[in-house]
Design a protein around this motif. Structure first.
Motif, PDB file in Angstrom:
ATOM      1  N   LEU A   1       0.830  -1.205   0.000  1.00 34.94           N
ATOM      2  CA  LEU A   1       0.000   0.000   0.000  1.00 34.94           C
ATOM      3  C   LEU A   1       0.866   1.258   0.000  1.00 34.94           C
ATOM      4  N   PHE A   2       1.925   1.272   0.795  1.00 31.31           N
ATOM      5  CA  PHE A   2       2.827   2.411   0.877  1.00 31.31           C
ATOM      6  C   PHE A   2       3.477   2.688  -0.477  1.00 31.31           C
ATOM      7  N   LEU A   3       3.983   1.641  -1.120  1.00 28.74           N
ATOM      8  CA  LEU A   3       4.622   1.816  -2.424  1.00 28.74           C
ATOM      9  C   LEU A   3       3.617   2.257  -3.476  1.00 28.74           C
ATOM     10  N   SER A   4       2.414   1.707  -3.435  1.00 26.43           N
ATOM     11  CA  SER A   4       1.380   2.114  -4.385  1.00 26.43           C
ATOM     12  C   SER A   4       1.028   3.579  -4.198  1.00 26.43           C
ATOM     13  N   ALA A   5       0.936   4.028  -2.971  1.00 25.55           N
ATOM     14  CA  ALA A   5       0.633   5.437  -2.697  1.00 25.55           C
ATOM     15  C   ALA A   5       1.752   6.322  -3.235  1.00 25.55           C
ATOM     16  N   GLY A   6       2.996   5.907  -3.082  1.00 28.56           N
ATOM     17  CA  GLY A   6       4.126   6.679  -3.595  1.00 28.56           C
ATOM     18  C   GLY A   6       4.088   6.815  -5.091  1.00 28.56           C
ATOM     19  N   ILE A   7       3.716   5.763  -5.790  1.00 32.29           N
ATOM     20  CA  ILE A   7       3.627   5.800  -7.247  1.00 32.29           C
ATOM     21  C   ILE A   7       2.525   6.766  -7.668  1.00 32.29           C
ATOM     22  N   THR A   8       1.403   6.761  -6.963  1.00 33.80           N
ATOM     23  CA  THR A   8       0.308   7.658  -7.295  1.00 33.80           C
ATOM     24  C   THR A   8       0.713   9.108  -7.083  1.00 33.80           C
ATOM     25  N   VAL A   9       1.373   9.409  -5.982  1.00 37.30           N
ATOM     26  CA  VAL A   9       1.796  10.774  -5.704  1.00 37.30           C
ATOM     27  C   VAL A   9       2.765  11.240  -6.778  1.00 37.30           C
ATOM     28  N   ASN A  10       3.732  10.413  -7.163  1.00 35.28           N
ATOM     29  CA  ASN A  10       4.715  10.800  -8.163  1.00 35.28           C
ATOM     30  C   ASN A  10       4.096  10.973  -9.543  1.00 35.28           C
ATOM     31  N   ALA A  11       2.958  10.335  -9.807  1.00 37.94           N
ATOM     32  CA  ALA A  11       2.331  10.403 -11.114  1.00 37.94           C
ATOM     33  C   ALA A  11       1.496  11.674 -11.281  1.00 37.94           C
ATOM     34  N   GLN A  12       1.273  12.418 -10.204  1.00 40.30           N
ATOM     35  CA  GLN A  12       0.474  13.636 -10.301  1.00 40.30           C
ATOM     36  C   GLN A  12       1.213  14.682 -11.112  1.00 40.30           C
ATOM     37  N   SER A  13       0.456  15.505 -11.817  1.00 42.22           N
ATOM     38  CA  SER A  13       1.086  16.559 -12.601  1.00 42.22           C
ATOM     39  C   SER A  13       1.144  17.852 -11.797  1.00 42.22           C
ATOM     40  N   THR A  14       2.061  18.709 -12.213  1.00 43.43           N
ATOM     41  CA  THR A  14       2.287  19.986 -11.556  1.00 43.43           C
ATOM     42  C   THR A  14       2.024  21.091 -12.562  1.00 43.43           C
ATOM     43  N   GLY A  15       1.283  22.105 -12.172  1.00 39.84           N
ATOM     44  CA  GLY A  15       1.045  23.250 -13.030  1.00 39.84           C
ATOM     45  C   GLY A  15       2.336  24.028 -13.248  1.00 39.84           C
ATOM     46  N   ILE A  16       2.553  24.496 -14.476  1.00 38.13           N
ATOM     47  CA  ILE A  16       3.756  25.259 -14.803  1.00 38.13           C
ATOM     48  C   ILE A  16       3.364  26.558 -15.510  1.00 38.13           C
ATOM     49  N   THR A  17       4.209  27.577 -15.345  1.00 39.24           N
ATOM     50  CA  THR A  17       4.091  28.810 -16.122  1.00 39.24           C
ATOM     51  C   THR A  17       5.480  29.172 -16.635  1.00 39.24           C
ATOM     52  N   LEU A  18       5.508  29.793 -17.811  1.00 37.40           N
ATOM     53  CA  LEU A  18       6.754  30.166 -18.472  1.00 37.40           C
ATOM     54  C   LEU A  18       6.755  31.658 -18.751  1.00 37.40           C
ATOM     55  N   SER A  19       7.907  32.292 -18.540  1.00 40.95           N
ATOM     56  CA  SER A  19       8.073  33.702 -18.884  1.00 40.95           C
ATOM     57  C   SER A  19       9.551  33.929 -19.195  1.00 40.95           C
ATOM     58  N   PHE A  20       9.878  34.135 -20.492  1.00 45.64           N
ATOM     59  CA  PHE A  20      11.265  34.247 -20.936  1.00 45.64           C
ATOM     60  C   PHE A  20      11.430  35.419 -21.895  1.00 45.64           C
ATOM     61  N   THR A  21      12.628  35.989 -21.911  1.00 46.00           N
ATOM     62  CA  THR A  21      13.026  36.983 -22.899  1.00 46.00           C
ATOM     63  C   THR A  21      14.450  36.672 -23.321  1.00 46.00           C
ATOM     64  N   GLY A  22      14.819  37.173 -24.492  1.00 47.32           N
ATOM     65  CA  GLY A  22      16.185  36.965 -24.964  1.00 47.32           C
ATOM     66  C   GLY A  22      16.338  37.460 -26.385  1.00 47.32           C
ATOM     67  N   THR A  23      17.392  36.986 -27.034  1.00 47.00           N
ATOM     68  CA  THR A  23      17.652  37.364 -28.425  1.00 47.00           C
ATOM     69  C   THR A  23      18.125  36.131 -29.180  1.00 47.00           C
ATOM     70  N   GLY A  24      18.156  36.282 -30.477  1.00 41.25           N
ATOM     71  CA  GLY A  24      18.640  35.191 -31.301  1.00 41.25           C
ATOM     72  C   GLY A  24      18.870  35.650 -32.710  1.00 41.25           C
ATOM     73  N   ASN A  25      19.098  34.697 -33.576  1.00 38.65           N
ATOM     74  CA  ASN A  25      19.358  34.953 -34.985  1.00 38.65           C
ATOM     75  C   ASN A  25      18.350  34.204 -35.832  1.00 38.65           C
ATOM     76  N   GLY A  26      18.007  34.819 -36.964  1.00 36.80           N
ATOM     77  CA  GLY A  26      17.055  34.192 -37.853  1.00 36.80           C
ATOM     78  C   GLY A  26      17.465  34.320 -39.304  1.00 36.80           C
ATOM     79  N   SER A  27      16.935  33.422 -40.111  1.00 37.13           N
ATOM     80  CA  SER A  27      17.114  33.456 -41.559  1.00 37.13           C
ATOM     81  C   SER A  27      15.941  32.711 -42.172  1.00 37.13           C
ATOM     82  N   SER A  28      15.931  32.601 -43.477  1.00 37.57           N
ATOM     83  CA  SER A  28      14.846  31.865 -44.126  1.00 37.57           C
ATOM     84  C   SER A  28      14.892  30.376 -43.775  1.00 37.57           C
ATOM     85  N   ALA A  29      16.047  29.910 -43.289  1.00 36.11           N
ATOM     86  CA  ALA A  29      16.191  28.498 -42.920  1.00 36.11           C
ATOM     87  C   ALA A  29      15.721  28.209 -41.500  1.00 36.11           C
TER      88      ALA A  29
END
Length: 141
Positions: A13-41
């Protein structure tokens, strides 16, 4: 014998509970800035920002146009030297790319990671120098 079975049952039961807890998903948010290079490729972007709940993170974004769509790969470099990877295929549009990326693993703490996030990537695509912003949210499972 009865106490041995009870102990095995309790451990199961303990191991099964651990597997269930680890399988839960976590909400994420992203916020990034930066620079780069571009071309037609395509484009290569490097930046910094926040990947909540992972904290301050570096990012590299590669984009390759394929007909009317763009193939995008995201690589997040976490402070503990782990990485997290994701991919998306979006409709090519001037100035802003939006879509859903699938998290497909990583290294270290994020080896085998799964999940997805919706994102908005804004940059002057078609230019050689590309200042960008990336925002998004989703689930890390």
């Amino acid at each position: 014998m009865h106490s041995q079975r009870s102990a095995i049952f309790a451990l199961t039961l303990f191991l099964s509970a651990g597997i269930t807890v680890n399988a839960q998903s976590t909400g994420i948010t992203l916020s990034f800035t930066g620079t780069g290079n571009g071309s037609s490729a395509g484009f290569l972007l490097n930046g910094t920002g926040t990947f909540t709940p992972l904290g301050s993170t570096r990012i590299q974004v590669n984009g390759t146009p394929v007909g009317a769509s763009t193939s995008i790969s995201f690589e997040f470099f976490v402070q503990d030297n782990s990485t997290l990877s994701a991919e998306a295929q979006v409709t090519t549009a001037p100035g802003t790319l939006t879509g859903t990326a699938t998290i497909n693993g990583g290294t270290g703490a994020y080896a085998g990671a799964t999940g997805s996030f919706t994102f908005t990537l804004t940059a002057p695509f078609g230019s050689q120098i590309l200042p960008f912003t990336l925002t998004g949210s989703g689930q890390l499972g």
